[in-house]
Design an enzyme around this catalytic site. Structure first.
Site, PDB file in Angstrom:
ATOM      1  N   LYS A 228      -1.122  13.506   1.121  1.00 28.90           N
ATOM      2  CA  LYS A 228      -0.441  14.260   0.192  1.00 28.90           C
ATOM      3  C   LYS A 228      -1.530  14.443  -0.990  1.00 28.90           C
ATOM      4  O   LYS A 228      -1.384  14.906  -1.621  1.00 28.90           O
ATOM      5  CB  LYS A 228       0.720  14.673  -0.841  1.00 28.90           C
ATOM      6  CG  LYS A 228       1.540  14.938  -0.784  1.00 28.90           C
ATOM      7  CD  LYS A 228       3.451  14.913  -1.031  1.00 28.90           C
ATOM      8  CE  LYS A 228       3.854  16.261  -1.855  1.00 28.90           C
ATOM      9  NZ  LYS A 228       5.098  16.328  -2.416  1.00 28.90           N
ATOM     10  N   GLU A 234      -3.805   1.830  -0.574  1.00 27.86           N
ATOM     11  CA  GLU A 234      -4.138   2.008   0.922  1.00 27.86           C
ATOM     12  C   GLU A 234      -5.033   2.755   1.285  1.00 27.86           C
ATOM     13  O   GLU A 234      -5.312   2.541   2.161  1.00 27.86           O
ATOM     14  CB  GLU A 234      -2.867   1.396   1.198  1.00 27.86           C
ATOM     15  CG  GLU A 234      -1.668   0.154   1.270  1.00 27.86           C
ATOM     16  CD  GLU A 234      -0.343   0.721  -0.431  1.00 27.86           C
ATOM     17  OE1 GLU A 234      -1.060   2.196  -1.114  1.00 27.86           O
ATOM     18  OE2 GLU A 234       0.317   0.070  -0.561  1.00 27.86           O
ATOM     19  N   GLY A 289       6.388  14.013   1.017  1.00 29.52           N
ATOM     20  CA  GLY A 289       5.879  12.842   2.302  1.00 29.52           C
ATOM     21  C   GLY A 289       6.468  12.878   3.317  1.00 29.52           C
ATOM     22  O   GLY A 289       6.221  12.888   4.666  1.00 29.52           O
ATOM     23  N   ARG A 290       7.953  11.952   2.908  1.00 32.26           N
ATOM     24  CA  ARG A 290       8.456  12.065   4.182  1.00 32.26           C
ATOM     25  C   ARG A 290       9.258  13.095   5.293  1.00 32.26           C
ATOM     26  O   ARG A 290       9.945  13.338   5.237  1.00 32.26           O
ATOM     27  CB  ARG A 290       9.771  11.006   3.184  1.00 32.26           C
ATOM     28  CG  ARG A 290      10.725  11.404   2.248  1.00 32.26           C
ATOM     29  CD  ARG A 290      11.634  10.256   1.685  1.00 32.26           C
ATOM     30  NE  ARG A 290      12.135  10.371   0.507  1.00 32.26           N
ATOM     31  CZ  ARG A 290      12.031  10.984  -0.485  1.00 32.26           C
ATOM     32  NH1 ARG A 290      10.271  10.212  -0.907  1.00 32.26           N
ATOM     33  NH2 ARG A 290      12.505  11.152  -1.694  1.00 32.26           N
ATOM     34  N   GLU A 375      13.832   5.819   0.877  1.00 36.91           N
ATOM     35  CA  GLU A 375      13.185   6.790  -0.285  1.00 36.91           C
ATOM     36  C   GLU A 375      14.067   7.986  -0.808  1.00 36.91           C
ATOM     37  O   GLU A 375      14.480   7.949  -1.773  1.00 36.91           O
ATOM     38  CB  GLU A 375      11.577   6.738   0.288  1.00 36.91           C
ATOM     39  CG  GLU A 375      11.243   6.988  -0.463  1.00 36.91           C
ATOM     40  CD  GLU A 375       9.626   6.704  -0.208  1.00 36.91           C
ATOM     41  OE1 GLU A 375       9.168   7.916   0.138  1.00 36.91           O
ATOM     42  OE2 GLU A 375       8.721   6.411  -0.661  1.00 36.91           O
ATOM     43  N   HIS A 406      20.060  -8.288  23.664  1.00 38.29           N
ATOM     44  CA  HIS A 406      19.712  -9.883  23.329  1.00 38.29           C
ATOM     45  C   HIS A 406      19.091 -10.252  21.741  1.00 38.29           C
ATOM     46  O   HIS A 406      18.800 -10.937  22.333  1.00 38.29           O
ATOM     47  CB  HIS A 406      18.718  -9.521  24.686  1.00 38.29           C
ATOM     48  CG  HIS A 406      18.862  -9.398  25.841  1.00 38.29           C
ATOM     49  ND1 HIS A 406      20.433 -10.015  26.584  1.00 38.29           N
ATOM     50  CD2 HIS A 406      19.146  -7.842  26.841  1.00 38.29           C
ATOM     51  CE1 HIS A 406      20.370  -8.512  27.085  1.00 38.29           C
ATOM     52  NE2 HIS A 406      20.011  -8.063  27.292  1.00 38.29           N
ATOM     53  N   LYS A 531       3.267  -0.379  -7.835  1.00 35.40           N
ATOM     54  CA  LYS A 531       2.173   0.477  -7.463  1.00 35.40           C
ATOM     55  C   LYS A 531       1.284   0.133  -8.424  1.00 35.40           C
ATOM     56  O   LYS A 531       0.154  -0.868  -8.835  1.00 35.40           O
ATOM     57  CB  LYS A 531       2.213   1.772  -7.706  1.00 35.40           C
ATOM     58  CG  LYS A 531       2.734   2.326  -6.210  1.00 35.40           C
ATOM     59  CD  LYS A 531       2.561   3.546  -6.660  1.00 35.40           C
ATOM     60  CE  LYS A 531       3.138   4.246  -4.672  1.00 35.40           C
ATOM     61  NZ  LYS A 531       2.858   6.111  -4.753  1.00 35.40           N
TER      62      LYS A 531
HETATM   63  O1  F6P Z   1       4.980   5.902  -2.388  1.00 36.15           O
HETATM   64  C1  F6P Z   1       5.439   5.602  -1.930  1.00 36.15           C
HETATM   65  C2  F6P Z   1       4.966   7.403  -1.330  1.00 36.15           C
HETATM   66  O2  F6P Z   1       4.593   8.313  -2.323  1.00 36.15           O
HETATM   67  C3  F6P Z   1       6.078   7.623  -0.576  1.00 36.15           C
HETATM   68  O3  F6P Z   1       6.407   8.942  -0.279  1.00 36.15           O
HETATM   69  C4  F6P Z   1       4.510   9.263   0.550  1.00 36.15           C
HETATM   70  O4  F6P Z   1       5.032   9.290   1.440  1.00 36.15           O
HETATM   71  C5  F6P Z   1       3.131   7.520   0.685  1.00 36.15           C
HETATM   72  O5  F6P Z   1       3.693   6.749  -0.373  1.00 36.15           O
HETATM   73  C6  F6P Z   1       1.776   7.960   0.570  1.00 36.15           C
HETATM   74  O6  F6P Z   1       1.767   8.819  -0.344  1.00 36.15           O
HETATM   75  P1  F6P Z   1       0.569   9.995  -0.431  1.00 36.15           P
HETATM   76  O7  F6P Z   1       0.687  10.776   1.546  1.00 36.15           O
HETATM   77  O8  F6P Z   1       0.263  10.825  -1.717  1.00 36.15           O
HETATM   78  O9  F6P Z   1      -0.821   9.372   0.610  1.00 36.15           O
END
Ligand code: F6P
Length: 568
Positions: A228, A234, A289-290, A375, A406, A531
């Site tokens: 987003k 990452e 995002g979620r 979240e 199990h 972060k």
């Molecule tokens: O760190 C949490 C977050 O901001 C989430 O809310 C989001 O889904 C995820 O990181 C990834 O963010 P992006 O889509 O901006 O890379």
């Protein structure tokens, strides 16, 4: 046309702010106190008693919408509990807040944003206005572009740089840019184009990328970089790795245009990264995002199941949206599930919810729900910034049945904690597997689902154990207290439509809880501090200098030990 829906949304306008007035002081509301008094009077009544008092309970405490049948009769509620929960919801302004969300008002107050994932699945003729602009045409324009791209790629017309057909799709993203796509791919694998291989890379741990790509041919691989913000550490690190991997094999910068597409709200950062914005699929800041798996973030889903399948998924979401915004609270599935969750959390003291799909294709559904629910409602202050004096978001977790039986079910049956369970099952298997007696393995699967709900609710008394001739020393060990609540969700078959309805059910139940708790379910400030510290610490790990004084002694010692282990 894949994106046709049956019902429409009425025209709306944007107004704000939604909450400049103070959030109600929940525990001081007379309706909350009435619920507390009700709990003191009858909160400990056993499910055996509740069922015995009302033989029709198992039929009556059920509701149905958008292809989902929800049985909440094994929750520890009676008519009065439900009535009082509805009173609390009314006192918290639930109906007005639902309308405000659908109308595009800026209910994400801490980010001053509208919350319009529902617009992502609205039909083309709907009208939803944000800052004076109807957003629906833009939503459908992106869907059409995605469909054109998907048709090309699936049909073999989108070729790699060397002219080879694309056979592998690797989605790079994390959080909402990963969990929705991977969950949906796994859930809908049955409907996917099997000649295409899909992989999902999220973790900054290099192993994730290396293992996902080790057997792939770069000339046949397309990367979808989903972010987003397009600033997530990452995702950018993995996208760089992907670019290097691709160019090491193809030896030509021009290859990036055929092997990388981006999904983002941030055109500038996409261009800066080196992906042609002609290969970018956009979405908007009013999609959290979620809550984004039905936006362009779902491109991998559309590539897997095709535009028509994706249209069915959106229609399922939309069917639940329409139910949520129009059904009376007494029959409103998300409201019922959300409010029963409030009862379990705030009155029965449950800390977690176990989500137990009896459907292997839903194996990533609990992980998906973890971000959606935790979240969203893992908050400790109200919209107006007051610390809450009650529990908020429950801990969600789970595994598919029967595997969990199990493993951890022992604790759910006989441990000291109360763990409400959501069982999810289907009438028809997607992969029938006949048994020698003519039945299907699916019957065994579903028998287990039903057995677990029954055992949790009713248990086995000491007298029943004794009546089986069990030695007295073993009686306490073999007794099941029961009275452990569960909800069972059934649908005929796991289809894209049903998956959409199921996800929307949890999205809206999460919102209902956020409204009652008075929190902002659409921000996530709690992920920021880590972060910032990680950025600072990353610089220190690669330097020779003593760790900064600003750290505590434990972190400093860990930095020194890590360097020693790494370099030793
Ligand atoms: O760190 C949490 C977050 O901001 C989430 O809310 C989001 O889904 C995820 O990181 C990834 O963010 P992006 O889509 O901006 O890379």
């Amino acid at each position: 046309m894949p994106f046709r829906h049956h019902a429409g949304l009425p025209p709306t306008t944007t107004e704000r702010p939604v909450t400049s007035s103070p959030t109600p002081d929940l525990t001081r509301l007379p309706q909350w106190q009435a619920l507390r008094a009700h709990h003191e009077r009858s909160g400990e009544r056993h499910l055996r008693e509740l069922f015995a008092a009302d033989p029709a309970r198992g039929e009556r405490l059920t509701a149905e919408a958008a292809g989902l049948y929800v049985d909440y009769s094994k929750q520890r509620v009676d008519d009065e509990t439900l009535h009082l929960l509805h009173e609390v919801a009314a006192a918290c302004g639930l109906e007005a807040r639902i309308a405000a969300m659908f109308d595009g008002r800026k209910i994400n107050v801490t980010e001053d944003r509208a919350v319009l994932h529902t617009a992502l699945r609205a039909p083309a003729h709907a009208k939803v206005t944000v800052d004076g602009e109807n957003v629906i045409p833009a939503v459908h324009a992106v869907l059409e572009r995605m469909a054109a791209f998907a048709d090309k790629l699936r049909g073999g017309a989108w070729l790699g740089h060397t002219g080879k057909r694309i056979r592998n799709v690797v989605n790079i993203g994390i959080g909402g840019s990963d969990l929705g796509p991977v969950m949906a791919y796994e859930a809908l694998r049955h409907y996917s184009q099997r000649e295409l291989t899909f992989r999902f890379v999220s973790n900054v741990d290099g192993i994730d990328f290396v293992e996902a790509t080790r057997d792939l041919d770069p000339a046949e691989t397309l990367f979808i970089v989903c972010s987003k913000t397009f600033t997530t550490l990452e995702t950018l690190a993995n996208a760089q790795a992907a670019r290097a991997w691709c160019l090491a094999a193809l030896q030509d910068e021009a290859a990036v245009a055929r092997h990388f597409v981006a999904v983002s709200t941030n055109e500038k950062e996409v261009a800066k990264f080196g992906i042609d914005t002609a290969n970018m699929f956009g979405f908007w800041d009013w999609v959290g995002g979620r809550y984004s798996m039905d936006s362009a973030i779902g491109l991998s889903t559309m590539l897997a199941i095709g535009p028509a399948g994706f249209g069915d998924l959106l229609a399922g979401f939309h069917a639940m949206d329409e139910h949520f915004r129009s059904a009376p609270l007494e029959r409103n599935l998300p409201a019922l599930m959300g409010l029963i969750g409030i009862w379990n959390t705030n009155f029965l003291g449950a800390e977690t919810v176990a989500v137990l799909p009896y459907e292997q294709y839903l194996k990533r559904f609990p992980a998906y729900l973890q971000q959606l629910t935790m979240e969203s409602n893992g908050k400790r202050v109200t919209l107006d910034g007051r610390a809450v004096d009650y529990a908020t978001g429950a801990i969600y977790w789970g595994e598919p049945g029967t595997n969990g039986q199990h493993s951890f079910y022992q604790l759910i049956h006989q441990g000291t904690r109360l763990i409400p369970c959501d069982f999810i099952g289907f009438g028809q298997p997607l992969a029938p597997l006949p048994l020698p007696d003519g039945s299907d393995q699916h019957d065994l699967l579903m028998a287990n689902l039903m057995a677990q709900g029954e055992a949790l609710a009713f248990g086995k008394t000491a007298d029943e154990v004794r009546a089986e001739g069990v030695a007295e020393t073993l009686v306490p060990h073999k007794t099941f207290p029961g009275n452990r609540p569960s909800t069972t969700i059934l649908a005929q078959r796991l289809t894209p439509h049903v998956l959409g309805a199921l996800v929307a059910l949890y999205e809206h139940a999460t919102f209902v809880q956020g409204v009652v708790w008075g929190v902002d379910s659409f921000d996530q400030w709690g992920v920021e501090l880590g972060k910032v510290l990680a950025k600072r610490t990353a610089a220190e790990l690669t330097s020779e200098a003593e760790p900064e004084l600003g750290h505590d002694s434990s972190t400093n010692a860990l930095i020194r030990r890590y360097r020693a282990l790494r370099d030793g």
